[in-house]
Design an enzyme around this catalytic site. Structure first.
Site, mmCIF file in Angstrom:
data_model
loop_
_atom_site.group_PDB
_atom_site.id
_atom_site.type_symbol
_atom_site.label_atom_id
_atom_site.label_comp_id
_atom_site.label_asym_id
_atom_site.label_seq_id
_atom_site.Cartn_x
_atom_site.Cartn_y
_atom_site.Cartn_z
ATOM 1 N N ASP A 33 54.846 90.655 4.284
ATOM 2 C CA ASP A 33 54.939 89.259 4.715
ATOM 3 C C ASP A 33 55.425 89.242 6.159
ATOM 4 O OD1 ASP A 33 55.246 86.219 3.951
ATOM 5 O OD2 ASP A 33 57.106 86.761 4.959
ATOM 6 N N GLU A 35 57.010 86.606 9.335
ATOM 7 C CA GLU A 35 57.537 85.309 9.758
ATOM 8 C C GLU A 35 57.216 85.143 11.233
ATOM 9 O OE1 GLU A 35 58.698 83.040 7.804
ATOM 10 O OE2 GLU A 35 58.607 84.356 6.046
ATOM 11 N N HIS A 180 61.842 82.092 2.997
ATOM 12 C CA HIS A 180 61.008 82.254 4.185
ATOM 13 C C HIS A 180 61.552 83.354 5.099
ATOM 14 C CE1 HIS A 180 58.241 78.956 3.377
ATOM 15 N NE2 HIS A 180 59.277 78.232 3.023
ATOM 16 N N ASP A 185 60.721 87.146 0.603
ATOM 17 C CA ASP A 185 59.481 86.541 0.135
ATOM 18 C C ASP A 185 58.586 87.560 -0.558
ATOM 19 O OD1 ASP A 185 60.409 84.220 1.189
ATOM 20 O OD2 ASP A 185 58.802 83.930 2.651
#
Length: 492
Positions: A33, A35, A180, A185
């Protein structure tokens, strides 16, 4: 192989505890993931702020390693207030972090030659990784397969969790709020995947018992016996063919990766029946869409039928603040749009699942809507969502329309507001009964009594609805709420 990370490692090293970044091309599945910053103007791209990955053994689904690091963008100014609201990563947090160039080797080793997995990675995370490598003039890592759990779970599990975003799935399974942050996540993604797989396994093991239809029918029976409110709308089930050779592959070649937003069908328990009854439902929908309402003679002038609305004349008016508020309005030819539609079939009666800021239940019913009304509401939802994004809101948009069943029947929630005055509370919606003779009489309620109200809004009954469109942006959720001004109930 042992590989770990810590907050200190995120500032530069990427690993801790004496672990080493694995070599590229291993057999593990790389769940990852990213950000990013939130673009603040047209044409501004995303800046990578954090990368996190967990390597999982595909045979046992056990974690064999993890890696995470913050990333310092070239311009710290991209870490805006909207960006911080989205993921909590501040300028100070990334100021001392390594630039992507300094961690590119580690990211490449974690991803290259492995199966990639993540939620919405085809459209978002993978694209950000490729952009980051392009910016430093290096070829990006390449996967040998890709698993995007957003379209995969939408197809296999059905839209039981609404929009099927990670936050919605986590809420559905009671896993807490999505943070987040990359590594958190990814862990949540793994948990959600395991929960979904377990539920599907149990339902496949006892197909005649553990079906959503049976569970809902039992809940309705218990509810009616106890005089309680009807249950929340059931989450539809996506049923796969028993022939596994016909199922879509969960691990695909890169050029055939599962894409989000494809043609996916979910099954509503209400229509999971024999073809004859399904045809009957379709006929009901067709007949219902042709009924006309004389709004002016009903005392509710200013409400437009769907066929009287032109999407070209619909505009949205947003105040100067970035959030959608009650002052925000959707207008048709300069006036706030109010709609009316007859013969809407009730799918589920009064729901009390959601609460307002004072802890009082938000009352709503779920109804089918005809195609002409669906097109108008979809248009309004689209321009409102774009306006929300353009104004800088980081709230998650809640789609107005849900589609269920073999025929993708569109449904919406009609909200019945309550008005509180001191100790007393009354309904903010005028509610009427239409008798078989055609006479209409107003129902008088001395107080808010959900059980009494629910006795009128029974599944299968139809309502003529007069409602307005109210926009909201509250606690990181935004969307359009349909507020019923008048409901005319007609029993079966």
């Amino acid at each position: 192989m042992e590989m770990a990370t810590s907050a200190a490692a995120a500032a530069g090293e990427g690993t801790s505890g004496g672990g080493a970044v694995p070599e590229a091309g291993g057999p593990e599945i790389a769940f990852f993931d990213v950000e990013t910053s939130v673009p603040q103007r047209a044409g501004q791209g995303y800046a990578l702020l954090e990368f996190g990955a967990i390597l999982v053994c595909p045979r046992r689904l056990v974690v064999v390693g993890s890696y995470a690091t913050l990333v310092r963008p070239g311009d710290l100014g991209v870490v805006s207030a909207a960006s911080v609201r989205c993921n909590g990563i501040t300028r100070d947090a990334v100021a001392a972090a390594p630039a992507f160039r300094d961690v590119a080797d580690a990211v490449y080793s974690v991803l290259h030659g492995r199966v990639w997995a993540g939620h919405n990675i085809v459209r978002f995370d993978s694209a950000r990784i490729r952009e980051a490598f392009a910016e430093i003039g290096r070829p990006p890592p390449e996967p040998k397969g890709m698993i995007d759990t957003l379209p995969l779970l939408t197809q296999k599990f059905g839209r039981r969790a609404g929009d099927m975003k990670m936050a919605s799935l986590a809420n559905y399974f009671g896993l807490g709020r999505q943070s987040h942050r990359s590594l958190d996540d990814v862990r949540m993604n793994l948990e959600v995947l395991k929960y979904c797989a377990t539920v599907l396994f149990l339902e496949a093991s006892l197909p005649g018992v553990l079906t959503v239809e049976n569970l809902v029918e039992r809940a309705i029976t218990r509810s009616q016996a106890n005089g309680a409110a009807s249950p929340e709308v059931p989450k539809p089930v996506a049923r796969s063919s028993p022939d596994s050779s016909k199922r879509q592959r969960t691990i695909s070649r890169v050029d055939n990766a599962i894409q989000a937003g494809g043609n996916q069908q979910s099954i509503d328990p209400a229509t999971n029946k024999e073809p004859i009854e399904l045809i009957s439902n379709i006929e009901e929908m067709t007949l219902g869409s042709g009924i006309q309402i004389d709004a002016s003679s009903s005392g509710f002038s200013g409400f437009l039928e769907p066929d009287d609305v032109s999407t070209e004349s619909i505009q949205i008016s947003v105040p100067s603040s970035y959030r959608l508020t009650r002052k925000t309005s959707i207008k048709h030819k300069g006036s706030p749009i109010q709609l009316c539609c007859a013969g809407l079939r009730i799918q589920f009666g009064v729901s009390t699942k959601f609460l307002d800021s004072a802890g009082r239940p938000k009352l709503n019913i779920l109804v089918d809507i005809p195609e002409n009304l669906s097109k108008i509401l979809e248009f309004c939802d689209g321009i409102a969502q774009k306006s929300s994004q353009d104004s800088g809101s980081t709230s998650e948009w809640r789609p107005l329309i849900k589609k269920y069943g073999y025929v993708n029947r569109p449904t919406v929630r009609l909200h019945i507001p309550t008005i509180v005055s001191g100790e007393a509370a009354t309904y903010g919606t005028d509610i009427y009964q239409k008798e078989a003779s055609g006479n209409i009489q107003k129902l008088v309620f001395s107080k808010v009594d959900v059980a009494e109200l629910d006795s009128w809004f029974v599944r299968g009954n139809t309502v003529d609805a007069f409602f307005s469109l109210e926009l909201y942006d509250y606690e990181q959720n935004a969307g359009i709420r349909l507020v019923a001004k008048k409901l005319v109930v007609q029993s079966k």
